[in-house]
Design a protein around this motif. Structure first.
Motif, PDB file in Angstrom:
ATOM      1  N   ILE A  45      42.435 -47.187  27.157  1.00  0.00           N
ATOM      2  CA  ILE A  45      41.679 -46.219  27.941  1.00  0.00           C
ATOM      3  C   ILE A  45      40.199 -46.503  27.683  1.00  0.00           C
ATOM      4  O   ILE A  45      39.840 -47.169  26.714  1.00  0.00           O
ATOM      5  CB  ILE A  45      42.046 -44.780  27.514  1.00  0.00           C
ATOM      6  CG1 ILE A  45      43.567 -44.578  27.586  1.00  0.00           C
ATOM      7  CG2 ILE A  45      41.352 -43.738  28.388  1.00  0.00           C
ATOM      8  CD1 ILE A  45      44.158 -44.670  28.974  1.00  0.00           C
ATOM      9  N   ASP A  46      39.334 -46.009  28.532  1.00  0.00           N
ATOM     10  CA  ASP A  46      37.897 -46.216  28.324  1.00  0.00           C
ATOM     11  C   ASP A  46      37.472 -45.711  26.948  1.00  0.00           C
ATOM     12  O   ASP A  46      37.449 -44.504  26.693  1.00  0.00           O
ATOM     13  CB  ASP A  46      37.095 -45.473  29.398  1.00  0.00           C
ATOM     14  CG  ASP A  46      37.307 -46.076  30.780  1.00  0.00           C
ATOM     15  OD1 ASP A  46      37.820 -47.207  30.856  1.00  0.00           O
ATOM     16  OD2 ASP A  46      36.970 -45.405  31.768  1.00  0.00           O
ATOM     17  N   GLY A  47      37.196 -46.635  26.040  1.00  0.00           N
ATOM     18  CA  GLY A  47      36.651 -46.264  24.742  1.00  0.00           C
ATOM     19  C   GLY A  47      37.644 -46.132  23.617  1.00  0.00           C
ATOM     20  O   GLY A  47      37.252 -46.026  22.451  1.00  0.00           O
ATOM     21  N   PHE A  48      38.959 -46.137  23.902  1.00  0.00           N
ATOM     22  CA  PHE A  48      39.945 -46.018  22.819  1.00  0.00           C
ATOM     23  C   PHE A  48      41.311 -46.514  23.291  1.00  0.00           C
ATOM     24  O   PHE A  48      41.555 -46.681  24.492  1.00  0.00           O
ATOM     25  CB  PHE A  48      40.051 -44.577  22.304  1.00  0.00           C
ATOM     26  CG  PHE A  48      40.602 -43.590  23.317  1.00  0.00           C
ATOM     27  CD1 PHE A  48      41.941 -43.254  23.325  1.00  0.00           C
ATOM     28  CD2 PHE A  48      39.753 -42.993  24.256  1.00  0.00           C
ATOM     29  CE1 PHE A  48      42.448 -42.341  24.242  1.00  0.00           C
ATOM     30  CE2 PHE A  48      40.247 -42.082  25.182  1.00  0.00           C
ATOM     31  CZ  PHE A  48      41.594 -41.754  25.181  1.00  0.00           C
ATOM     32  N   ASP A  49      42.196 -46.727  22.308  1.00  0.00           N
ATOM     33  CA  ASP A  49      43.587 -47.096  22.602  1.00  0.00           C
ATOM     34  C   ASP A  49      44.453 -45.847  22.562  1.00  0.00           C
ATOM     35  O   ASP A  49      44.347 -45.024  21.630  1.00  0.00           O
ATOM     36  CB  ASP A  49      44.110 -48.088  21.565  1.00  0.00           C
ATOM     37  CG  ASP A  49      43.418 -49.436  21.644  1.00  0.00           C
ATOM     38  OD1 ASP A  49      42.876 -49.769  22.720  1.00  0.00           O
ATOM     39  OD2 ASP A  49      43.410 -50.155  20.620  1.00  0.00           O
ATOM     40  N   LEU A  50      45.334 -45.723  23.537  1.00  0.00           N
ATOM     41  CA  LEU A  50      46.304 -44.635  23.567  1.00  0.00           C
ATOM     42  C   LEU A  50      47.689 -45.235  23.343  1.00  0.00           C
ATOM     43  O   LEU A  50      48.129 -46.098  24.116  1.00  0.00           O
ATOM     44  CB  LEU A  50      46.263 -43.894  24.904  1.00  0.00           C
ATOM     45  CG  LEU A  50      47.261 -42.748  25.038  1.00  0.00           C
ATOM     46  CD1 LEU A  50      46.851 -41.570  24.153  1.00  0.00           C
ATOM     47  CD2 LEU A  50      47.371 -42.292  26.502  1.00  0.00           C
ATOM     48  N   ALA A  51      48.365 -44.800  22.281  1.00  0.00           N
ATOM     49  CA  ALA A  51      49.700 -45.324  21.962  1.00  0.00           C
ATOM     50  C   ALA A  51      50.696 -44.174  21.905  1.00  0.00           C
ATOM     51  O   ALA A  51      50.328 -43.009  21.716  1.00  0.00           O
ATOM     52  CB  ALA A  51      49.673 -46.066  20.622  1.00  0.00           C
ATOM     53  N   GLY A  52      51.954 -44.529  22.068  1.00  0.00           N
ATOM     54  CA  GLY A  52      53.022 -43.533  21.968  1.00  0.00           C
ATOM     55  C   GLY A  52      54.246 -44.138  21.325  1.00  0.00           C
ATOM     56  O   GLY A  52      54.535 -45.325  21.516  1.00  0.00           O
ATOM     57  N   VAL A  53      54.967 -43.328  20.540  1.00  0.00           N
ATOM     58  CA  VAL A  53      56.210 -43.795  19.910  1.00  0.00           C
ATOM     59  C   VAL A  53      57.340 -42.849  20.260  1.00  0.00           C
ATOM     60  O   VAL A  53      57.134 -41.648  20.480  1.00  0.00           O
ATOM     61  CB  VAL A  53      56.065 -43.904  18.370  1.00  0.00           C
ATOM     62  CG1 VAL A  53      55.121 -45.024  17.982  1.00  0.00           C
ATOM     63  CG2 VAL A  53      55.632 -42.577  17.751  1.00  0.00           C
ATOM     64  N   ASN A  54      58.549 -43.415  20.315  1.00  0.00           N
ATOM     65  CA  ASN A  54      59.743 -42.603  20.552  1.00  0.00           C
ATOM     66  C   ASN A  54      59.963 -41.635  19.394  1.00  0.00           C
ATOM     67  O   ASN A  54      59.493 -41.851  18.271  1.00  0.00           O
ATOM     68  CB  ASN A  54      60.977 -43.495  20.700  1.00  0.00           C
ATOM     69  CG  ASN A  54      60.915 -44.384  21.918  1.00  0.00           C
ATOM     70  OD1 ASN A  54      60.112 -44.164  22.829  1.00  0.00           O
ATOM     71  ND2 ASN A  54      61.759 -45.412  21.937  1.00  0.00           N
ATOM     72  N   ASP A  55      60.741 -40.594  19.681  1.00  0.00           N
ATOM     73  CA  ASP A  55      61.021 -39.617  18.628  1.00  0.00           C
ATOM     74  C   ASP A  55      62.028 -40.164  17.624  1.00  0.00           C
ATOM     75  O   ASP A  55      62.834 -41.056  17.925  1.00  0.00           O
ATOM     76  CB  ASP A  55      61.571 -38.326  19.242  1.00  0.00           C
ATOM     77  CG  ASP A  55      61.750 -37.240  18.200  1.00  0.00           C
ATOM     78  OD1 ASP A  55      60.729 -36.725  17.700  1.00  0.00           O
ATOM     79  OD2 ASP A  55      62.911 -36.935  17.846  1.00  0.00           O
ATOM     80  N   LEU A  56      61.983 -39.599  16.432  1.00  0.00           N
ATOM     81  CA  LEU A  56      62.901 -39.995  15.359  1.00  0.00           C
ATOM     82  C   LEU A  56      64.363 -39.820  15.750  1.00  0.00           C
ATOM     83  O   LEU A  56      65.232 -40.552  15.272  1.00  0.00           O
ATOM     84  CB  LEU A  56      62.606 -39.174  14.097  1.00  0.00           C
ATOM     85  CG  LEU A  56      61.292 -39.505  13.373  1.00  0.00           C
ATOM     86  CD1 LEU A  56      60.973 -38.407  12.363  1.00  0.00           C
ATOM     87  CD2 LEU A  56      61.396 -40.855  12.690  1.00  0.00           C
ATOM     88  N   ALA A  57      64.651 -38.841  16.623  1.00  0.00           N
ATOM     89  CA  ALA A  57      66.036 -38.622  17.037  1.00  0.00           C
ATOM     90  C   ALA A  57      66.605 -39.816  17.778  1.00  0.00           C
ATOM     91  O   ALA A  57      67.833 -39.988  17.846  1.00  0.00           O
ATOM     92  CB  ALA A  57      66.132 -37.369  17.912  1.00  0.00           C
ATOM     93  N   GLY A  58      65.743 -40.677  18.312  1.00  0.00           N
ATOM     94  CA  GLY A  58      66.224 -41.860  19.012  1.00  0.00           C
ATOM     95  C   GLY A  58      66.804 -42.914  18.111  1.00  0.00           C
ATOM     96  O   GLY A  58      67.446 -43.867  18.602  1.00  0.00           O
ATOM     97  N   GLU A  59      66.620 -42.779  16.796  1.00  0.00           N
ATOM     98  CA  GLU A  59      67.177 -43.773  15.865  1.00  0.00           C
ATOM     99  C   GLU A  59      68.695 -43.838  15.957  1.00  0.00           C
ATOM    100  O   GLU A  59      69.290 -44.887  15.746  1.00  0.00           O
ATOM    101  CB  GLU A  59      66.742 -43.450  14.442  1.00  0.00           C
ATOM    102  CG  GLU A  59      65.242 -43.655  14.206  1.00  0.00           C
ATOM    103  CD  GLU A  59      64.828 -43.299  12.798  1.00  0.00           C
ATOM    104  OE1 GLU A  59      65.603 -42.607  12.100  1.00  0.00           O
ATOM    105  OE2 GLU A  59      63.714 -43.710  12.383  1.00  0.00           O
ATOM    106  N   SER A  60      69.332 -42.720  16.281  1.00  0.00           N
ATOM    107  CA  SER A  60      70.797 -42.717  16.401  1.00  0.00           C
ATOM    108  C   SER A  60      71.270 -43.550  17.583  1.00  0.00           C
ATOM    109  O   SER A  60      72.432 -43.950  17.647  1.00  0.00           O
ATOM    110  CB  SER A  60      71.308 -41.276  16.551  1.00  0.00           C
ATOM    111  OG  SER A  60      70.787 -40.685  17.736  1.00  0.00           O
TER     112      SER A  60
END
Length: 322
Positions: free
Chosen positions: A200-215
């Motif tokens: 994004i302008d001026g920074f990085d936007l990241a996202g991770v899946n929820d811990l419940a997805g480990e199953s």
């Protein structure tokens, strides 16, 4: 008088000289008045069975009235819709050009049988009313399948922001068919960040899946989302559960945006949430990483909140560079 006395017979004289014995004087104690019985007002009536029953009924009725009033107030707060909060977060790496960038953070909408389409519309109207630069939906959007709740989620297609709307999964998405919801989110115009990052302008936007997805083999992958980025740039991470803050610290994240806790929702949930999460609500710092936790826009279980009102937060990024 003397003549009359001399002429009396000896028997009469004896009768006159014999004194009639008097009754003995009463004892001093006998002369004191008898104690009066205690007035009825001084008798401890609360100790009688009937009095105890009356008091218990009054106390029980008052407690029930207070409980109903509290539940009614807490339900009204949820059905009224979330209130908008604003918080400024300074980031050392943020360039001056991005100073004042506004991210509307919404979590835990919990669309379901009770909080349906009307609730989604209230959330959308509240977010759009803030005119944000970017919208972050950080998990637990739904409590049901796409087939059941697709119509309820339709108002989310009206979310508007200059840099768009982004979505990461929460634990409840994995109870409701996460893969189908990720696809449906795209149809609604949001961009899912599945262990991914965008600039994004001026920074990085990241996202991770929820811990419940480990199953399901789809848990958070911080290396994939953040491993190869330029650490001289500011970074903002979307992660549903606050507990992953320690992974964010290790990967040099500047700000993590989360939900999940509902701020405790209602007593004693705040104590339980505090045991399971590093931060229950608000902004806190962990080494060089800041964590902001939203109380969420909906409710799980009964639609009641007490002491933890629902919210949408406008996070305004501030540059420390001159």
């Amino acid at each position: 008088a003397e003549t009359a006395t001399m002429t009396r017979s000896p028997a009469e004289a004896v009768r006159e000289t014999v004194e009639v014995p008097r009754a003995p004087a009463p004892a001093a104690a006998a002369l004191e008045p008898a104690p009066e019985p205690a007035p009825e007002a001084l008798v401890p009536e609360q100790l009688t069975p009937s009095r105890r029953l009356f008091v218990s009924r009054v106390v029980g009725g008052a407690a029930a009235t207070a409980a109903l009033a509290t539940v009614g107030y807490g339900t009204h707060g949820v059905l009224r819709g979330p209130r908008v909060k604003r918080v400024t977060v300074p980031l050392a790496k943020l360039p001056r050009a991005a100073h004042g960038f506004r991210i509307a953070v919404v979590s835990d909408i919990h669309l379901g049988p009770i909080l349906g389409r009307a609730h989604a519309r209230r959330v959308v109207d509240a977010i759009n009313g803030t005119q944000p630069d970017l919208i972050a939906v950080v998990g637990d959007m739904v409590d049901g399948t796409v087939s059941d709740l697709g119509p309820a989620a339709e108002p989310l297609a009206d979310l508007r922001a200059r840099h768009g709307a982004y979505f990461v999964t929460g634990n409840h998405e994995y109870f409701s068919g996460a893969a189908q919801w990720v696809d449906h989110v795209r149809e609604l115009g949001m961009r899912p960040l599945e262990n991914a990052r965008v600039e994004i302008d001026g920074f990085d936007l990241a996202g991770v899946n929820d811990l419940a997805g480990e199953s399901e083999g789809e848990g958070p992958d911080f290396a994939r989302a953040l491993g190869d980025r330029d650490r001289t740039r500011a970074s903002v991470l979307l992660a549903h559960q606050p507990v992953v803050i320690h992974d964010a610290v290790r990967h040099g994240v500047d700000l993590q945006l989360s939900g999940h806790t509902h701020g405790g929702q209602l007593w004693p949930g705040n104590f339980i949430a505090g045991l399971a999460n590093p931060t229950v609500a608000g902004l806190e710092r962990y080494e060089d990483t800041q964590l902001y936790v939203s109380r969420g826009a909906g409710a799980w279980g009964p639609p009641v909140r007490v002491g933890a009102s629902s919210d949408i937060t406008v996070v305004q990024l501030a540059s420390r560079r001159t």
